[in-house]
Scaffold this active site. Structure first.
Site, PDB file in Angstrom:
ATOM      1  N   ASP A   1      45.338   8.767   7.451  1.00 11.32           N
ATOM      2  CA  ASP A   1      45.819   9.905   6.662  1.00 11.32           C
ATOM      3  C   ASP A   1      45.385  11.213   7.321  1.00 11.32           C
ATOM      4  OD1 ASP A   1      46.431  11.785   4.744  1.00 11.32           O
ATOM      5  OD2 ASP A   1      45.619  10.631   3.069  1.00 11.32           O
TER       6      ASP A   1
ATOM      7  N   CYS B   1      51.270  17.774   8.673  1.00 12.18           N
ATOM      8  CA  CYS B   1      50.899  16.356   8.597  1.00 12.18           C
ATOM      9  C   CYS B   1      51.809  15.452   9.417  1.00 12.18           C
ATOM     10  CB  CYS B   1      50.814  15.895   7.143  1.00 12.18           C
ATOM     11  SG  CYS B   1      52.281  16.188   6.143  1.00 12.18           S
TER      12      CYS B   1
ATOM     13  N   HIS C   1      45.499  14.176   6.069  1.00 13.50           N
ATOM     14  CA  HIS C   1      45.269  15.225   5.081  1.00 13.50           C
ATOM     15  C   HIS C   1      43.784  15.498   4.844  1.00 13.50           C
ATOM     16  CE1 HIS C   1      49.419  13.917   4.348  1.00 13.50           C
ATOM     17  NE2 HIS C   1      49.611  15.190   4.015  1.00 13.50           N
TER      18      HIS C   1
END
Length: 388
Positions: free
Chosen positions: A267, A75, A269
């Protein structure tokens, strides 16, 4: 959990995304100001134009590790990619450039190709993970903001097209003259070429190289000290802003804006299949391109951020840099009892010599195993296969 953190509100049976608040407060997205009630779709269009890098699966393995996905560990590497990709878009296409699903702009595609999940791409997950060995990180190990910045600093040396200088400030301090010397310095190849063309060894100053300035910060122990909040918010209003990388422990996020006490972020993820855009001539290539753009951003209270962050800026020319230094002095230092970071003209005497020179960076890569260097710049994606 492998999902995008999206919140939705229901009003009279109509579900609306809650990415952009209905507020009269100014919303800042990477140095650009918006008023939400009248600009929601314009703000979304701006955010969708940012390259969004997420976990991917089923790409060609990284080195001989057997790893074909970065889910669970990549990430922060993806956040580093987003910062650098935004810098290249601002540099080559401009801050006002807007992406659409039908975009086939050659410069845009060239930038995207530099980050795709293949061995040959200069800023691919493969290159970043392998170069991480020079920072003491094994492939598959989680990076912090400073580590990914140091890796990008080394990889940028090989990007002759953009000719970027990535400088990572030490000890919360921006040293003006260190940066000036770096941005005016010639690479060994440029020095050799200019010497041959002149037939002498006199050196003349080089033109300013575009600067990506990364300032790693620790804004508290376990949570952000509120004394730093105003300064952190101010960074998003600078026209040179590339946002902030940070997030939560082992959960990196790319913060691109601020509204009130909330940060707006992308994000990484979400796990998507690996794929190549190529020239975007086919429908599946168009679909892959769309997967690099986030429909709706997310929001979180600024105090929920991890205190370990890195503020990032792009100075395309020397005037940009001079203005940034002025803004830092006036807005982050003179206005704050506890400045977010410091600025000075020369490095303190007790500091070690700068390691930012091209020769030092190229030398640092020699600590990688020879087989990894060979693999790092392998021009083959043999056995590359998309498994869906």
């Amino acid at each position: 959990m492998d999902m995008m953190l999206e919140a939705y509100l229901s009003h009279e049976g109509v579900i609306e995304p809650d990415d952009i608040p209905q507020t009269k407060e100014t919303i800042w997205i990477l140095g650009k100001a918006y008023l939400a009630p009248h600009s929601v779709e314009i703000i979304r269009r701006d955010i969708r134009s940012k390259l969004w890098f997420t976990y991917r699966k089923n790409f060609v393995q990284i080195g001989d590790t057997g790893l074909t996905t970065d889910k669970g560990w990549g990430c922060m590497l993806r956040c580093g990619q987003m910062v650098l990709a935004q810098a290249l878009i601002m540099l080559h296409l401009g801050r006002e450039w807007i992406w659409t699903p039908d975009t086939k702009n050659k410069i845009y595609l060239q930038i995207l190709h530099m980050f795709e999940d293949r061995r040959t791409a200069p800023y691919s997950i493969h290159q970043i993970a392998l170069m991480g060995a020079s920072e003491g990180k094994d492939v598959g190990q989680w990076f912090g903001p400073n580590t990914v910045a140091q890796v990008l600093r080394k990889l940028a040396v090989y990007d002759e097209w953009s000719d970027l200088v990535v400088h990572v400030a030490l000890d919360n301090t921006v040293v003006i003259n260190d940066i000036r010397r770096l941005c005016h310095a010639k690479t060994p190849a440029e020095e050799s070429s200019s010497t041959e063309s002149r037939g002498d060894t006199n050196s003349t100053p080089n033109e300013w190289k575009p600067l990506v300035l990364v300032v790693p910060l620790r804004l508290g122990l376990n949570e952000i000290n509120p004394v730093y909040v105003k300064g952190l918010k101010t960074c998003f209003s600078f026209k040179q802003s590339l946002g902030v990388i940070g997030g939560k422990p082992n959960h990196a996020l790319y913060f691109i804006g601020i509204v009130g006490d909330e940060v707006i972020y992308l994000d990484p993820h979400t796990t998507q299949p690996a794929g190549l855009v190529e020239d975007k001539q086919h429908e599946h290539e168009k679909t892959v391109d769309e997967s690099y753009h986030c429909e709706f951003a997310s929001r979180s209270h600024i105090l929920h951020m991890d205190p370990s962050v890195a503020a990032c800026f792009l100075c395309r020319n020397e005037d940009d840099f001079d203005l940034l230094c002025q803004q830092i002095q006036e807005s982050l230092i003179e206005q704050e009892k506890q400045p977010l970071f410091e600025i000075c003209y020369e490095r303190p005497h007790h500091w070690s010599p700068s390691e930012d020179s091209v020769e030092e960076i190229q030398g640092a890569t020699a600590c990688l195993a020879l087989e990894d260097i060979d693999r790092q710049f392998d021009d083959s994606d043999e056995d590359f296969e998309l498994l869906g």
